[in-house]
Enzyme design. Structure first.
Site, PDB file in Angstrom:
ATOM      1  N   HIS A  54       0.813  -1.219   0.000  1.00 19.01           N
ATOM      2  CA  HIS A  54       0.000   0.000   0.000  1.00 19.01           C
ATOM      3  C   HIS A  54       0.844   1.266   0.000  1.00 19.01           C
ATOM      4  O   HIS A  54       0.453   2.273  -0.595  1.00 19.01           O
ATOM      5  CB  HIS A  54      -1.006  -0.055   1.162  1.00 19.01           C
ATOM      6  N   ASP A 107      -9.915  -4.488   0.068  1.00 17.67           N
ATOM      7  CA  ASP A 107      -9.465  -4.510   1.472  1.00 17.67           C
ATOM      8  C   ASP A 107      -9.365  -3.109   2.059  1.00 17.67           C
ATOM      9  O   ASP A 107      -9.326  -2.944   3.280  1.00 17.67           O
ATOM     10  CB  ASP A 107      -8.097  -5.204   1.555  1.00 17.67           C
ATOM     11  N   ASP A 149      -5.641  -1.830  -8.335  1.00 21.19           N
ATOM     12  CA  ASP A 149      -5.254  -2.679  -7.204  1.00 21.19           C
ATOM     13  C   ASP A 149      -6.035  -3.988  -7.362  1.00 21.19           C
ATOM     14  O   ASP A 149      -6.998  -4.248  -6.650  1.00 21.19           O
ATOM     15  CB  ASP A 149      -5.627  -1.949  -5.919  1.00 21.19           C
ATOM     16  N   PRO A 181     -12.213 -12.691 -12.103  1.00 19.76           N
ATOM     17  CA  PRO A 181     -12.797 -11.368 -12.348  1.00 19.76           C
ATOM     18  C   PRO A 181     -11.766 -10.310 -12.749  1.00 19.76           C
ATOM     19  O   PRO A 181     -12.101  -9.304 -13.364  1.00 19.76           O
ATOM     20  CB  PRO A 181     -13.447 -11.006 -11.010  1.00 19.76           C
TER      21      PRO A 181
END
Ligand code: SAM
Length: 284
Positions: free
Chosen positions: A62, A86, A155, A162
């Site tokens: 991150h 998340d 991200d 998917p």
């Protein structure tokens, strides 16, 4: 009895974490979602059996997805996050008071709700007033967006399931359109080390390089991802992440980070020779 989570990194190499207990499991319309508790990595979650985020090394991913573009252009005001269920990427973005709007497009609402419950360390800023959540396919979302965002962060999961559409030329082209003249695209760029990941890395690089005037790749160390050596792509219409980094401006913000710093920012674009050669080979 001992419980272990094991992920196949290649047909011949596996990675295992000793599990204290499994705390959640469900199957959404898109994928299987599992949460575990472990001594070594704290709480972690997997999608379709692949490690996504854990409490111990999430700061690396991150920090690097957010602070590299933000230090390159401190005037970023409108940001689109694609995937990122998340919430860790949004958490880092909300630390910049200068950002006015953060749209997050996540295909699977169930991932977000489970992270809010079991992984508050990353999902803690999704209620920030600048954050708008959209539960839909990122591929569709960017189709009808023109010249809106200063930064798009992809991200995503890997290009299977998917996440597949988020590695297509059509998607990158729509991102180009959705970005302002100063726009930057940072995307999850797979890994150079194992053959299957390196193949995806090259495919993504070939497509992005064709479309964007500036297209670079930078690295970070992620202990729980295959080989531990992972990459982000940095593509832009105007900014070069190494020449245009605003070292003083970023350091003057006084943000405390555990992985990112402005020296590492520059160094992360210095790639090992074999990685350079793999990336250069997409031109052949
Ligand atoms: N850091 C992680 C990694 O690379 O392993 C990725 C984190 S995040 C959990 C990835 C998210 O992307 C998942 O929650 C998944 O549901 C979402 N996603 C996958 N395909 C998507 C799509 N087409 N549109 C929007 N979100 C998508």
């Amino acid at each position: 009895m001992e419980l272990w989570y094991t992920e196949e990194h290649t047909k011949n190499a596996k990675f295992s974490i000793k599990v204290e207990e499994q705390i959640h499991s469900e199957k959404s319309e898109f994928q299987k979602i599992d949460f575990f508790k472990s001594k070594e990595f704290g709480t972690f979650f997997t999608l379709d059996g692949l490690m996504m985020v854990n409490e111990k090394d999430e700061f690396i991913y991150h920090d690097m997805i957010v602070h590299v573009p933000m230090a390159t252009n401190p005037n970023i005001k409108r940001v689109l996050v694609i995937g990122g269920g998340d919430g860790g990427t949004v958490r880092e973005l909300t630390r910049y008071n200068t950002i006015e709007q953060i749209d997050m497009v996540e295909i699977d609402e169930k991932v977000v709700r489970a992270c809010e419950k079991y992984l508050p360390i990353t999902a803690c800023k999704l209620q920030d007033s600048r954050v708008n959540l959209y539960f839909q396919d990122g591929l569709e979302f960017v189709k009808n967006t023109d010249n809106v965002y200063d930064l798009i962060l992809v991200d995503s999961t890997d290009p299977i399931g998917p996440g597949e559409g988020l590695f297509t030329e059509e998607f990158y082209n729509n991102c180009l359109k959705a970005l302002s003249e100063e726009g930057i695209l940072v995307n999850q760029h797979e890994s150079p080390y194992y053959d299957r990941d390196a193949h995806e890395m090259k495919r993504a690089h070939r497509k992005i390089k064709k479309l964007f005037p500036i297209s670079k790749v930078y690295q970070f160390h992620m202990p729980t991802y295959p080989s531990g050596h992972w990459l982000f792509g940095f593509a832009s219409k105007k900014f070069d992440p190494v020449k245009d980094i605003k070292v003083k401006a970023w350091n003057d913000l006084g943000l405390k980070t555990k992985y990112y710093n402005t020296d590492l920012h520059v160094g992360s674009f210095a790639l090992p020779t074999y990685v350079r050669e793999l990336l250069e080979s997409v031109d052949e």
